[in-house]
Design a protein around this motif. Structure first.
Motif, PDB file in Angstrom:
ATOM      1  N   UNK A  85       9.947  58.740  65.195  1.00  0.00           N
ATOM      2  CA  UNK A  85      10.391  58.595  66.463  1.00  0.00           C
ATOM      3  C   UNK A  85      11.260  57.829  66.837  1.00  0.00           C
ATOM      4  N   UNK A  86      11.750  57.825  68.235  1.00  0.00           N
ATOM      5  CA  UNK A  86      12.685  57.029  68.918  1.00  0.00           C
ATOM      6  C   UNK A  86      12.252  55.695  68.720  1.00  0.00           C
ATOM      7  N   UNK A  87      10.981  55.283  69.139  1.00  0.00           N
ATOM      8  CA  UNK A  87      10.477  53.825  68.944  1.00  0.00           C
ATOM      9  C   UNK A  87      10.555  53.408  67.582  1.00  0.00           C
ATOM     10  N   UNK A  88      10.521  54.333  66.575  1.00  0.00           N
ATOM     11  CA  UNK A  88      10.277  53.682  65.312  1.00  0.00           C
ATOM     12  C   UNK A  88      11.643  53.428  64.808  1.00  0.00           C
ATOM     13  N   UNK A  89      12.751  53.599  65.608  1.00  0.00           N
ATOM     14  CA  UNK A  89      14.117  53.303  64.723  1.00  0.00           C
ATOM     15  C   UNK A  89      15.005  52.584  65.657  1.00  0.00           C
ATOM     16  N   UNK A  90      16.031  51.536  65.002  1.00  0.00           N
ATOM     17  CA  UNK A  90      16.963  50.946  65.609  1.00  0.00           C
ATOM     18  C   UNK A  90      18.158  51.698  65.486  1.00  0.00           C
ATOM     19  N   UNK A  91      18.861  51.892  66.760  1.00  0.00           N
ATOM     20  CA  UNK A  91      20.012  53.059  66.240  1.00  0.00           C
ATOM     21  C   UNK A  91      21.172  52.356  67.046  1.00  0.00           C
ATOM     22  N   UNK A  92      22.135  52.291  66.190  1.00  0.00           N
ATOM     23  CA  UNK A  92      23.386  51.378  66.519  1.00  0.00           C
ATOM     24  C   UNK A  92      24.566  52.487  66.125  1.00  0.00           C
ATOM     25  N   UNK A  93      25.677  52.188  66.525  1.00  0.00           N
ATOM     26  CA  UNK A  93      26.971  52.858  66.195  1.00  0.00           C
ATOM     27  C   UNK A  93      28.208  52.006  65.942  1.00  0.00           C
ATOM     28  N   UNK A 113      12.065  50.840  61.614  1.00  0.00           N
ATOM     29  CA  UNK A 113      11.596  49.609  61.947  1.00  0.00           C
ATOM     30  C   UNK A 113      10.213  49.801  62.049  1.00  0.00           C
ATOM     31  N   UNK A 114       9.493  50.835  61.633  1.00  0.00           N
ATOM     32  CA  UNK A 114       7.867  51.235  61.980  1.00  0.00           C
ATOM     33  C   UNK A 114       7.024  50.649  61.415  1.00  0.00           C
ATOM     34  N   UNK A 115       7.379  50.195  60.157  1.00  0.00           N
ATOM     35  CA  UNK A 115       6.350  49.538  59.189  1.00  0.00           C
ATOM     36  C   UNK A 115       5.772  50.456  58.298  1.00  0.00           C
ATOM     37  N   UNK A 116       6.344  51.910  58.163  1.00  0.00           N
ATOM     38  CA  UNK A 116       5.728  52.817  57.362  1.00  0.00           C
ATOM     39  C   UNK A 116       6.910  53.868  57.232  1.00  0.00           C
ATOM     40  N   UNK A 117       7.061  54.528  56.068  1.00  0.00           N
ATOM     41  CA  UNK A 117       7.804  55.655  55.760  1.00  0.00           C
ATOM     42  C   UNK A 117       7.746  56.548  56.705  1.00  0.00           C
ATOM     43  N   UNK A 118       8.787  57.284  57.327  1.00  0.00           N
ATOM     44  CA  UNK A 118       8.857  58.526  58.250  1.00  0.00           C
ATOM     45  C   UNK A 118       9.921  59.595  57.813  1.00  0.00           C
ATOM     46  N   UNK A 119       9.607  60.885  58.101  1.00  0.00           N
ATOM     47  CA  UNK A 119      10.646  61.737  57.845  1.00  0.00           C
ATOM     48  C   UNK A 119      11.599  61.980  59.020  1.00  0.00           C
ATOM     49  N   UNK A 120      12.884  62.102  58.541  1.00  0.00           N
ATOM     50  CA  UNK A 120      13.954  62.122  59.621  1.00  0.00           C
ATOM     51  C   UNK A 120      15.114  63.056  58.982  1.00  0.00           C
ATOM     52  N   UNK A 121      14.993  64.531  59.486  1.00  0.00           N
ATOM     53  CA  UNK A 121      16.159  65.418  59.020  1.00  0.00           C
ATOM     54  C   UNK A 121      16.607  66.047  60.254  1.00  0.00           C
ATOM     55  N   UNK A 122      17.866  67.080  60.120  1.00  0.00           N
ATOM     56  CA  UNK A 122      18.388  67.837  61.237  1.00  0.00           C
ATOM     57  C   UNK A 122      19.267  67.166  61.690  1.00  0.00           C
ATOM     58  N   UNK A 123      19.757  67.587  63.123  1.00  0.00           N
ATOM     59  CA  UNK A 123      20.799  67.288  63.902  1.00  0.00           C
ATOM     60  C   UNK A 123      20.357  66.443  64.853  1.00  0.00           C
ATOM     61  N   UNK A 124      20.809  65.154  65.220  1.00  0.00           N
ATOM     62  CA  UNK A 124      20.623  64.533  66.269  1.00  0.00           C
ATOM     63  C   UNK A 124      21.237  65.024  67.743  1.00  0.00           C
TER      64      UNK A 124
END
Length: 219
Positions: A85-93, A113-124
């Motif tokens: 989720x967005x709150x699980x991530x630190x996003x930079x460019x 940064x959530x403290x656990x593994x999470x799945x992330x795939x596809x297009x933002x």
């Protein structure tokens, strides 16, 4: 002499009777005493055989316990904590343009940064904030690859756009809005790339994005 013989015979008979009486008295006396019971040697008893119920209990208590099933609702056996989720991530460019490339490149990093593994795939979802309004990026068409971002690790995707070589004014970029895949909460970031985009005829969008994992730190 005859009298003496009779008397001797009588004495012999009397003596015999007396001896018999004494023997009978002794026998009666011995019989009146209690007779000791003969000693009996008892062999040690063997331990009793276990009952059926006892054997069953022992077998049950020493049986190997079955494994614990994975928590309900975890399709991957509890290895991940679901989608990032967005709150699980630190996003930079950052700008990752390589000299000589026909197009310029900005790489977006999404760090778990959530403290656990999470799945992330596809297009933002990517929208550029410009002096002419919001400009939405289009997908590059590269195939989507499912991926898991481990706790503390990152995945990357690229934003490509043409350089403004007109020598004049163009469309000024003031920021970039990134929404992770399958999310509705966006993050607004400073734009690290070139200050302007060339003006395109027909109102097309010259900005393209790749799927998750399509770029790296060195790209």
């Amino acid at each position: 002499m005859r009298v003496h013989k009779v008397t001797f015979a009588a004495l012999a008979v009397a003596a015999g009777l007396a001896l018999t009486a004494c023997q009978n008295d002794d026998a009666s006396t011995d019989q009146s005493k209690p007779t000791a019971a003969p000693a009996v040697t008892t062999a040690p008893s063997a331990p009793p055989a276990p009952s059926t119920s006892s054997a069953t209990s022992t077998a049950t208590s020493t049986a190997t316990p079955k494994g614990t099933a994975a928590p309900a609702g975890s399709a991957d056996g509890g290895k991940t904590g679901g989608k990032c989720r967005t709150d699980d991530l630190t996003i930079t460019a950052v700008d990752r343009t390589i000299d000589g490339d026909a197009e310029r490149t900005v790489v977006v990093e999404l760090k778990n940064r959530s403290g656990h593994d999470c799945s992330l795939s596809g297009y933002a979802g990517v929208d550029l904030k410009t002096s002419a309004g919001t400009l939405s990026a289009t997908r590059s068409g590269e195939p989507i690859v499912a991926g898991v971002v481990k706790s503390g690790k990152s995945t990357f995707f690229g934003i490509t756009y043409p350089a403004n070589k007109s020598g004049g004014s163009g469309v000024r970029i003031t920021g970039v809005v990134v929404t992770p895949p399958d999310e509705t909460k966006p993050v607004t970031l400073p734009w690290p790339g070139a200050a302007t985009l060339p003006v395109t005829e027909g109102g097309g969008t010259p900005v393209k994005i790749g799927p998750m994992g399509s770029a790296g730190q060195g790209n």
